[in-house]
Design an enzyme around this catalytic site. Structure first.
Site, PDB file in Angstrom:
ATOM      1  N   GLU A 157       0.791  -1.224   0.000  1.00 44.90           N
ATOM      2  CA  GLU A 157       0.000   0.000   0.000  1.00 44.90           C
ATOM      3  C   GLU A 157       0.831   1.286   0.000  1.00 44.90           C
ATOM      4  O   GLU A 157       0.785   2.079   0.943  1.00 44.90           O
ATOM      5  CB  GLU A 157      -0.957   0.002   1.195  1.00 44.90           C
ATOM      6  CG  GLU A 157      -1.976  -1.132   1.161  1.00 44.90           C
ATOM      7  CD  GLU A 157      -3.035  -1.020   2.249  1.00 44.90           C
ATOM      8  OE1 GLU A 157      -2.937  -0.094   3.084  1.00 44.90           O
ATOM      9  OE2 GLU A 157      -3.949  -1.852   2.271  1.00 44.90           O
TER      10      GLU A 157
ATOM     11  N   GLU B  43      -5.455  -8.638   1.273  1.00 43.46           N
ATOM     12  CA  GLU B  43      -6.125  -8.226   2.514  1.00 43.46           C
ATOM     13  C   GLU B  43      -7.604  -8.039   2.222  1.00 43.46           C
ATOM     14  O   GLU B  43      -7.979  -7.414   1.231  1.00 43.46           O
ATOM     15  CB  GLU B  43      -5.580  -6.899   3.076  1.00 43.46           C
ATOM     16  CG  GLU B  43      -4.194  -6.962   3.652  1.00 43.46           C
ATOM     17  CD  GLU B  43      -3.775  -5.643   4.282  1.00 43.46           C
ATOM     18  OE1 GLU B  43      -4.662  -4.851   4.686  1.00 43.46           O
ATOM     19  OE2 GLU B  43      -2.560  -5.393   4.352  1.00 43.46           O
TER      20      GLU B  43
END
Length: 472
Positions: free
Chosen positions: A178, A380
């Protein structure tokens, strides 16, 4: 009646079967679970510093102990085995390997990860290693952090050092987790470490993280890595009307807002990594926020290294519309005249995030259509709820419902042609949830942070059944 999707997903009388070989697992991150913040030569990270800064983390919490995974990893691997996990995604703490961010390697730090990998393999669990999940060595931040180009080169050296120790047993490597969050929450609005608020620095940080990805991916490939991925937090960017009706046509102004935010969230990262180019509209935004001088000739060729998988972290859609006169959100430099909208009429998690499973289907199909050269894996997906232990159990039905809905969305996307290879649930354990401290629980395993007792929640027992049957 049996319906077979284009990639092997089937729906039989309400049962959703996933393709043979679909990877089932769970994920964690080093600072969130390891603890042992000063053990065996580990140096400080930006999250050690940030969490000790008054007012930055709820409750004044830190990751000093977290889940004590550093000392309890053998028991945690036993839990993974009990759940039937085929894969475990974890991150390596850079300051555990290089306490000062460069120079000599701390053998004791790498020893921990070597022991963890061995235990996973002994249990028949495939390790998926993420090299950076936000815990930058503080020494590198002191030298300027990700806005400085040199940090990318230090990261490549670190990646090579980790591969040299673990590469004989680890075959699945992620460079960064991320980068949007690390850049724009860390350097843009400052709600994450290191807590800086400088739009130009955020854009430089994002570019240098991509450069770090390319340099590290090249080094890993040259050393023999089999599978390399980049993990991004991605969402479909849609208008309020499209939450319930994906086919709703936006106005011209709303369509422009959607396109601009999608460029900042998605194309800023995927286009350079997969296609070796930045969108022209993105460069215009950067030019208005500090300039593009940090993007040098040859950078995009370095960033554009072949990757085998794109990791998708999905929690909820990003809902926007035209908002004339609005200032840019600090986390979204370049978002002037755009309104970020709440989502009404759907459940929300304890984080306040709307639960919209079909957003994941839309995202996965779009990515496979637009970027067919790279496979996808969910790295995720999960939800925080206010769990409580009652009579020795945690009845977290809302989490089970969330996971069920999102897995059905993944199944639908596969049936529609999305090349999705696996699902790594977030998270295995309740843990330190960044600026939220310990008050937000994402785990399917409850952790009593006072005693470190682990307890399988109902969602964990449900997930074990999903894995066993390879479907819903």
């Amino acid at each position: 009646m049996t319906v077979v999707g284009t990639r092997g997903a089937t729906l039989t009388e309400g049962r959703a079967d996933f393709p043979t070989g679909f990877v089932w697992g769970a994920a964690t991150a080093s600072y969130q679970i390891e603890g042992a913040a000063q053990e065996d030569g580990r140096g400080p990270s930006i999250w050690d510093t940030f969490s000790r800064t008054p007012g930055k983390v709820a409750g004044g919490d830190t990751g000093d102990v977290a889940c004590d995974h550093y000392f309890r990893h053998a028991d945690d691997v036993s839990l993974m085995s009990e759940l039937g996990l085929a894969a475990y995604r974890f991150s390596v703490a850079w300051p555990r390997v290089q306490p000062h961010g460069s120079g000599a390697v701390n053998a004791r730090g790498l020893d921990f990860y070597s022991r963890l990998v061995d235990r996973l393999l002994e249990a028949g669990i495939t390790p998926y290693v993420t090299l950076y999940h936000w815990d930058l060595p503080q020494a590198l931040e002191d030298a300027g952090g990700w806005p400085e180009r040199d940090t990318a080169y230090r990261f490549a050296e670190y990646a090579a050092a980790v591969y040299a120790r673990l590469g004989d047993r680890v075959h699945n490597w992620t460079t960064l987790n991320e980068p949007w969050v690390a850049a724009f929450l860390g350097y843009g609005n400052g709600v994450h470490a290191p807590g800086r608020t400088d739009p130009a620095a955020a854009f430089r940080a994002a570019h240098h993280m991509l450069l770090a990805h390319g340099l590290a991916a090249r080094a890993l490939r040259e050393a023999g890595a089999r599978e390399i991925s980049l993990v991004l937090n991605l969402s479909p960017v849609i208008t309020p009307a499209q939450v319930a009706d994906p086919g709703a046509a936006p106005s011209e102004a709303d369509a422009e807002a959607v396109g601009r935010i999608d460029t900042l969230l998605t194309r800023q990262f995927i286009d350079p990594a997969v296609r070796g180019e930045y969108p022209a509209e993105f460069l215009d935004i950067v030019g208005r926020n500090g300039g593009v001088e940090h993007i040098r000739d040859g950078d995009l060729a370095i960033i554009n290294q072949p990757i085998d998988l794109l990791g998708i972290n999905y929690y909820n859609p990003c809902v926007v519309e035209s908002g004339p006169g609005r200032a840019a959100d600090a986390a979204w430099p370049g978002s002037e005249d755009i309104r970020f909208c709440p989502v009404d009429g759907v459940p929300a998690t304890a984080m306040g995030w709307p639960v919209v499973p079909n957003g994941l289907s839309r995202l996965l199909v779009r990515l496979s259509d637009d970027y067919p050269e790279v496979g996808l894996i969910i790295t995720e997906n999960g939800a925080a709820f206010d769990d409580a232990v009652e009579d020795g159990r945690v009845h977290d039905a809302r989490r089970t419902d969330y996971l069920d809905g999102h897995l059905r969305a993944v199944h639908a996307a596969i049936a529609d042609g999305a090349d999705v290879r696996g699902y790594l649930l977030w998270s295995l354990l309740d843990n330190f949830e960044w600026a939220e401290g310990y008050r937000r629980r994402f785990g399917i395993v409850h952790v009593d942070f006072a005693t470190q007792r682990r307890l399988l929640k109902d969602s964990a027992l449900w997930y074990r059944e999903v894995i066993a049957r390879n479907g819903l």
